[in-house]
Write an enzyme that holds these catalytic residues in place. Structure first.
Site, PDB file in Angstrom:
ATOM      1  CG  HIS A 325     -27.701 -17.828  11.347  1.00  0.00           C
ATOM      2  ND1 HIS A 325     -28.795 -17.335  11.913  1.00  0.00           N
ATOM      3  CD2 HIS A 325     -28.380 -18.634  10.297  1.00  0.00           C
ATOM      4  CE1 HIS A 325     -30.097 -17.409  11.425  1.00  0.00           C
ATOM      5  NE2 HIS A 325     -29.921 -18.321  10.547  1.00  0.00           N
ATOM      6  CB  CYS A 343     -30.551 -21.342   9.390  1.00  0.00           C
ATOM      7  SG  CYS A 343     -29.877 -20.964   7.798  1.00  0.00           S
TER       8      CYS A 343
END
Length: 417
Positions: A325, A343
Site C-alpha cells: 500500500h 505491510c
C-alpha cells in the site's frame, strides 16, 4: 484331362456333405433348425430383486439377479443409468447369480440387459428397467473463485456442504471433481479440512490459460445415507504472469510480467518485532481506501507503536491484514530501512501503479525477511509454499500424511501497516 472335372465334383460333394449333415439333422421333421428356433423364455428363467410396480430401489442396497432352474445360467449383465454410467458387478463362475459391486446412483433410472442360455446353449435376453430413490442427504460442491480473470497463482477451491472424514469417502468425492485447463497442466486436489479442498498445478497456471472445474458427483454414494448433489461448473480465465518479488534486505520490489521486468520499486517492510512474512502470497483483493489502526493487531492506544492512519491503494495479500500500500509517511526509509508493522509500503505514486497493474491471483513473494514463512491455508493462499511432493500427499487418491489447516484467524480482517 477327362478325369479333372470328376476330381472337382468329388471335392464339391465332400463340402456339401458336411453342410448337409448339419442341415439334415436340423431340417428333419422331428427337430427344428437351431438358427431358426426362437430363443427360450428368458423372463421365466431369471429372478430380479429390483422394485415392483411404482416402488423405487434403495440406492444403498446392491442389485442382484439370479438364474432360476437347473437348466439355465446367466452369461452377461449390463446395467447403465440414463447418463450412460455402467454399474459394476460380479457374475458367479456357474452363472447362477450376478451382484453389483459398486453403489447404485441415487435418483437415477437404470436399464438392465440380462443375457442367458439354457442347458443346450440356446440364448435368451431380457431387458429390465427401474428407478432408484432420491438421496436422503445430499452433498453439494461449490467451486471458487467466482467466474472471471485471475493471475497465474490463483488456486481453485471446492467447498462441501457437509463434512467428509474418511479416506474412502474422500476418494469418492475427489474422483468426481474434474479440473481441466488449456493448455493442460499437472495438478492435484489437497484436502484442507473435512469440508474444503484446494486445487493447484505443480507449477503456476500457464499465462492466458482457460481453467474449468466440474463435478460428476450427482447421485453417487459418498457414504451411508450421503449422496452427491448437482453442482454448478466453474470456468475462469488466467491472465498474464505477473509476479512481484520483494527483497526485504535490499528494500526493493521487482515486478515482472511474463518474465520481463517492468518496474523496480523502493519499499519498506516490517521492522523487528513486526517482520513481514516470507514466501509466496497471492493477491486476494484491492481496496482503494482502508483505515488502519494499531489496536486491530493488539497495539495499545497511546503506545510508541500505536497508529491510526488513512491508507490508499491497498492491495491485500493476507486475511489478517498484510497489504502492499501507499505509505507517504515512510518515503524517506523506502529503499533503505524496514520501518512498517508488517505491510510492504511504498510511495503513493508507486502504490497507485502497483494497484492498477495487478489483479487477484497474481503473485507477491517476499524473500530475505526475518519473518516466518507464509502459512498455507489459514491466512489467504499460501498454497505455493507447500512443496509439490507434500501437496500430492494431501490428496485422498495418494498416500501419505496430510497437513490440515489451523483454526481460522479470529482477526482475519485486521490490517497490519
Amino acid at each position: 484331362m477327362s478325369h479333372a472335372p470328376r476330381i472337382r465334383t468329388v471335392l464339391s460333394c465332400s463340402l456339401l456333405v458336411t453342410t448337409l449333415a448339419v442341415a439334415t439333422t436340423a431340417c428333419s421333421e422331428s427337430e427344428p433348425h437351431p438358427l431358426s428356433a426362437k430363443p427360450y423364455d428368458a423372463a421365466a428363467q431369471i429372478s430380479f430383486n429390483g422394485p415392483v410396480g411404482s416402488a423405487k430401489a434403495d440406492p444403498d442396497k446392491p442389485l442382484e439377479i439370479g438364474a432360476k432352474g437347473k437348466e439355465s445360467r446367466i452369461t452377461d449383465v449390463t446395467a447403465t443409468d440414463a447418463l450412460g454410467r455402467y454399474l459394476a458387478g460380479e457374475l458367479t463362475a456357474d452363472g447362477t447369480r450376478w451382484r453389483s459391486t459398486a453403489p447404485l446412483v441415487a435418483g437415477a433410472h437404470y436399464t438392465v440387459k440380462v443375457s442367458t442360455e439354457d442347458d443346450g446353449g440356446a440364448p435368451g435376453t431380457r431387458t429390465l428397467a427401474f428407478d432408484t430413490a432420491p438421496a436422503r442427504k445430499v452433498l453439494k460442491v461449490e467451486f471458487g473463485p467466482e467466474k472471471g480473470t485471475y493471475g497465474v497463482g490463483q488456486p481453485l477451491t471446492a467447498e462441501l456442504s457437509a463434512p467428509v472424514k474418511t479416506k474412502a469417502a474422500r476418494a469418492v468425492v475427489e474422483r468426481a471433481l474434474k479440473v481441466s485447463s488449456k493448455p493442460a497442466v499437472q495438478g492435484s486436489w489437497y484436502w484442507v479440512d473435512d469440508e474444503v479442498l484446494h486445487y493447484r498445478p505443480k507449477s503456476y497456471w500457464p499465462a492466458n490459460a482457460t481453467v474449468t472445474a466440474e463435478s460428476s458427483l450427482e447421485g453417487i454414494k459418498v457414504s451411508d445415507g450421503l449422496h452427491g448433489g448437482a453442482s454448478e461448473p466453474l470456468r475462469i480465465s488466467i491472465g498474464d504472469r505477473v509476479e512481484a518479488i520483494t527483497d526485504a534486505s535490499s528494500h526493493y520490489m521487482t515486478v515482472k510480467r511474463n518474465g520481463k521486468v517492468i518496474n523496480t520499486i523502493p519499499v519498506t517492510t516490517g521492522k523487528p518485532g513486526f517482520s513481514t512474512r516470507n514466501g509466496v502470497k497471492v493477491v486476494l483483493g484491492k481496496e482503494y481506501f482502508v483505515r488502519m489502526r494499531g489496536t486491530s493487531i493488539g497495539i495499545p492506544t497511546g503506545s510508541r507503536d500505536s497508529y491510526d492512519l488513512p491508507v490508499y491503494y491497498a492491495t491485500r495479500v493476507t486475511w489478517s491484514g498484510e497489504y502492499v500500500h501507499a505509505a507517504p509517511w515512510s518515503v524517506g526509509s523506502q529503499g533503505y530501512a524496514n520501518v512498517s508493522h508488517g505491510c510492504t509500503g511504498m510511495s503513493t505514486g508507486n502504490a497507485a501503479w502497483f494497484y492498477e497493474n495487478v489483479r487477484e491471483g497474481d503473485l507477491v513473494e517476499v524473500v530475505n525477511s526475518w519473518g516466518d514463512t507464509m502459512t498455507p491455508f489459514d491466512n489467504g493462499f499460501g498454497d505455493w509454499n507447500v512443496p509439490w511432493a507434500k501437496w500430492r500427499k494431501g490428496s485422498a487418491l495418494d498416500t501419505g500424511a496430510r497437513e490440515g489447516r489451523t483454526a481460522t484467524d479470529a482477526a482475519r480482517l485486521r490490517p497490519e501497516i
